[in-house]
Design an enzyme around this catalytic site. Structure first.
Site, PDB file in Angstrom:
ATOM      1  N   ASP A 104       1.001  -1.070  -0.203  1.00 53.99           N
ATOM      2  CA  ASP A 104      -0.020   0.001   0.029  1.00 53.99           C
ATOM      3  C   ASP A 104       0.847   1.179   0.015  1.00 53.99           C
ATOM      4  O   ASP A 104       2.095   1.066   0.382  1.00 53.99           O
ATOM      5  CB  ASP A 104      -0.896   0.004   1.419  1.00 53.99           C
ATOM      6  CG  ASP A 104      -1.617   1.173   1.429  1.00 53.99           C
ATOM      7  OD1 ASP A 104      -2.566   1.453   0.631  1.00 53.99           O
ATOM      8  OD2 ASP A 104      -1.277   1.817   2.530  1.00 53.99           O
ATOM      9  N   ASP A 156      -0.083   5.050   0.883  1.00 54.50           N
ATOM     10  CA  ASP A 156      -0.252   6.425   1.854  1.00 54.50           C
ATOM     11  C   ASP A 156      -0.129   5.644   3.404  1.00 54.50           C
ATOM     12  O   ASP A 156      -0.772   4.582   3.701  1.00 54.50           O
ATOM     13  CB  ASP A 156      -1.764   6.594   1.906  1.00 54.50           C
ATOM     14  CG  ASP A 156      -1.885   7.558   0.709  1.00 54.50           C
ATOM     15  OD1 ASP A 156      -0.867   8.430   0.180  1.00 54.50           O
ATOM     16  OD2 ASP A 156      -2.744   7.494  -0.124  1.00 54.50           O
ATOM     17  N   GLU A 213     -16.036   5.844   5.812  1.00 56.05           N
ATOM     18  CA  GLU A 213     -15.196   4.751   5.509  1.00 56.05           C
ATOM     19  C   GLU A 213     -14.835   4.318   6.619  1.00 56.05           C
ATOM     20  O   GLU A 213     -14.604   3.069   6.606  1.00 56.05           O
ATOM     21  CB  GLU A 213     -13.886   5.808   4.752  1.00 56.05           C
ATOM     22  CG  GLU A 213     -12.946   4.754   4.338  1.00 56.05           C
ATOM     23  CD  GLU A 213     -11.636   5.236   3.989  1.00 56.05           C
ATOM     24  OE1 GLU A 213     -11.582   6.751   3.970  1.00 56.05           O
ATOM     25  OE2 GLU A 213     -10.714   4.735   3.992  1.00 56.05           O
ATOM     26  N   SER A 252      -2.611   1.217  -4.452  1.00 56.55           N
ATOM     27  CA  SER A 252      -3.406   2.508  -3.925  1.00 56.55           C
ATOM     28  C   SER A 252      -4.695   2.833  -4.462  1.00 56.55           C
ATOM     29  O   SER A 252      -4.971   2.919  -5.479  1.00 56.55           O
ATOM     30  CB  SER A 252      -2.669   3.479  -3.911  1.00 56.55           C
ATOM     31  OG  SER A 252      -3.078   4.804  -3.329  1.00 56.55           O
ATOM     32  N   ALA A 253      -5.494   3.219  -3.549  1.00 61.44           N
ATOM     33  CA  ALA A 253      -6.998   3.710  -3.686  1.00 61.44           C
ATOM     34  C   ALA A 253      -6.793   5.121  -4.041  1.00 61.44           C
ATOM     35  O   ALA A 253      -7.791   6.066  -4.215  1.00 61.44           O
ATOM     36  CB  ALA A 253      -7.815   3.560  -2.647  1.00 61.44           C
ATOM     37  N   LYS A 263     -10.115  -2.625  -3.228  1.00 57.73           N
ATOM     38  CA  LYS A 263      -8.508  -3.365  -3.004  1.00 57.73           C
ATOM     39  C   LYS A 263      -8.907  -4.782  -2.708  1.00 57.73           C
ATOM     40  O   LYS A 263      -7.755  -5.325  -2.677  1.00 57.73           O
ATOM     41  CB  LYS A 263      -7.946  -2.620  -1.761  1.00 57.73           C
ATOM     42  CG  LYS A 263      -7.359  -1.284  -2.348  1.00 57.73           C
ATOM     43  CD  LYS A 263      -6.478  -0.599  -1.344  1.00 57.73           C
ATOM     44  CE  LYS A 263      -5.086  -0.772  -1.396  1.00 57.73           C
ATOM     45  NZ  LYS A 263      -4.487   0.128  -0.287  1.00 57.73           N
ATOM     46  N   ASP A 267      -1.496  -0.936   5.959  1.00 57.89           N
ATOM     47  CA  ASP A 267      -1.681  -0.226   7.264  1.00 57.89           C
ATOM     48  C   ASP A 267      -3.197  -0.493   7.734  1.00 57.89           C
ATOM     49  O   ASP A 267      -3.532  -0.024   8.654  1.00 57.89           O
ATOM     50  CB  ASP A 267      -1.194   1.411   7.181  1.00 57.89           C
ATOM     51  CG  ASP A 267      -2.443   2.161   6.587  1.00 57.89           C
ATOM     52  OD1 ASP A 267      -2.614   1.742   5.142  1.00 57.89           O
ATOM     53  OD2 ASP A 267      -2.807   3.134   6.818  1.00 57.89           O
TER      54      ASP A 267
HETATM   55  P1  TMP Z   1      -5.288   4.140   0.290  1.00 60.46           P
HETATM   56  O1  TMP Z   1      -4.165   5.063   0.220  1.00 60.46           O
HETATM   57  O2  TMP Z   1      -4.764   3.209   1.440  1.00 60.46           O
HETATM   58  O3  TMP Z   1      -5.400   3.028  -0.920  1.00 60.46           O
HETATM   59  O4  TMP Z   1      -6.433   4.811   0.627  1.00 60.46           O
HETATM   60  C1  TMP Z   1      -6.829   6.192  -0.066  1.00 60.46           C
HETATM   61  C2  TMP Z   1      -7.180   7.046   1.045  1.00 60.46           C
HETATM   62  O5  TMP Z   1      -7.506   8.250   0.050  1.00 60.46           O
HETATM   63  C3  TMP Z   1      -8.695   6.603   1.661  1.00 60.46           C
HETATM   64  O6  TMP Z   1      -8.343   6.489   3.179  1.00 60.46           O
HETATM   65  C4  TMP Z   1      -9.691   7.987   1.551  1.00 60.46           C
HETATM   66  C5  TMP Z   1      -8.739   8.970   0.891  1.00 60.46           C
HETATM   67  N1  TMP Z   1      -9.286   9.856   0.456  1.00 60.46           N
HETATM   68  C6  TMP Z   1      -9.045  11.253   0.232  1.00 60.46           C
HETATM   69  O7  TMP Z   1      -8.408  11.667   1.220  1.00 60.46           O
HETATM   70  N2  TMP Z   1      -9.958  12.257  -0.516  1.00 60.46           N
HETATM   71  C7  TMP Z   1     -10.660  11.743  -1.448  1.00 60.46           C
HETATM   72  O8  TMP Z   1     -11.135  12.596  -2.255  1.00 60.46           O
HETATM   73  C8  TMP Z   1     -10.752  10.194  -1.640  1.00 60.46           C
HETATM   74  C9  TMP Z   1     -11.620   9.928  -2.823  1.00 60.46           C
HETATM   75  C10 TMP Z   1     -10.230   9.473  -0.877  1.00 60.46           C
END
Ligand code: TMP
Length: 308
Positions: free
Chosen positions: A49, A51, A93, A161-162, A211, A250
């Protein structure tokens, strides 16, 4: 040598243990280490991952920014609109009471609206460059060393990553200043028009709950894309034959990143950044190794030295 005392029995973990490291089941970890080591580096891949896993959770007492969070569109109205969406959807979330099916729909909705605002409000590549340059974001200590070791041993790293692929690539470009051929990024990827304005997003939206789907299957359609960090050399067919996995995440949901793979042995590493007392028990059960307190990557590097 220090002894890790988190399991019922005590085993020597010489060469592996570091501060801030918690192992729930030492015997199981030792067996997995032995299996991966015996199969060799040609059977191993790393799925990570981005972030708060590759990057730090806290920076000078403040929460580090995510790839979404750092982005400034150069249009404050749209930055504000995206922040409003964050304020609305982020509590959803992280709310454990909302059923997954319902939450999945809401997360799709959030990502869809955010992507829509990025297109509608205007975004250029220069905005991305500036946003990354000004971002409160840092890699965990040792991340570059980790990438180097994996490159030397020809072990591929899939960053899943999302967030936003284009931002992650720019972070790698600016903060690492060299490219790694063994890194592939599976994330939401932007399409820019001839004038350099964001016009759309490519492929299926990757949000936090997706994911759990097939990481590698999702990676395949991106193979034709303009190169990630100077163009990856990753062959997905060969990747699927790498049936041992070192997974870094994480969130417990990050464990789903290896679902698309019929893996033989997986060692999962969880960085527990927040609510440590409340979550340690569940993290210890879910992950083979847990690192606390925004730990550096040195613990993962030690572990890797036992694997390859
Ligand atoms: P990840 O990095 O763990 O894959 O998750 C992406 C994170 O991005 C998730 O916790 C929510 C965040 N996010 C924002 O901060 N702003 C946004 O506009 C969107 C869609 C997600």
């Amino acid at each position: 040598t220090r002894i890790v005392v988190c399991s019922e029995r005590k085993f020597s973990m010489e060469g592996i243990e570091t501060e801030n490291m918690v192992v729930g089941d030492t015997l199981s970890l030792q067996k997995k280490i032995a299996a991966i080591r015996a199969a060799g580096p040609s059977k191993l891949q790393v799925i990570a991952d981005f972030d708060a896993t590759l990057t730090k959770y806290n920076i000078n007492g403040q929460r580090g920014q995510t790839s979404h969070g750092l982005l400034q569109q150069g249009n404050p109205e749209y930055d504000r609109k995206r922040q409003e969406l964050y304020d609305h959807y982020r509590p959803i979330e992280i709310c454990p009471e909302i059923p997954i099916k319902e939450k999945t729909k809401l997360m799709e909705e959030w990502w869809g609206k955010t992507h829509g605002l990025l297109v509608e409000g205007g975004l250029t590549f220069d905005d991305i460059r500036k946003s990354v340059a000004n971002a409160r974001m840092a890699f965990r200590e040792g991340v570059i060393e980790l990438f180097q070791i994996l490159e030397e041993k020809n072990v591929p790293i899939l960053i899943f990553s999302a967030g936003l692929a284009d931002i992650i690539e720019e972070v790698l470009r600016q903060r690492i200043q060299r490219s790694f051929k063994n890194i592939e990024i599976v994330s939401n990827r932007m399409v820019f028009d001839n004038e350099g304005n964001l016009s759309a997003f490519k492929g299926k939206t990757i949000h936090v709950l997706i994911k759990n789907e097939h990481a590698l299957d999702m990676a395949e359609p991106l193979h034709d894309k303009v190169g990630a960090v100077d163009g990856p050399d990753i062959d997905y067919v060969a990747m699927k034959q790498r049936t041992n996995v070192l997974l870094l995440g994480d969130h417990i949901g990050d464990l789903g990143m290896s679902d698309g793979l019929d893996y033989e042995t997986r060692i999962s590493v969880g960085f527990l950044n927040d609510k440590v007392n409340e979550s340690l028990e569940s993290y210890k059960k879910a992950f083979d190794v847990v690192f606390l307190n925004d730990a550096p990557m040195s613990g993962v590097i030690n572990l890797l030295s036992q694997l390859i």
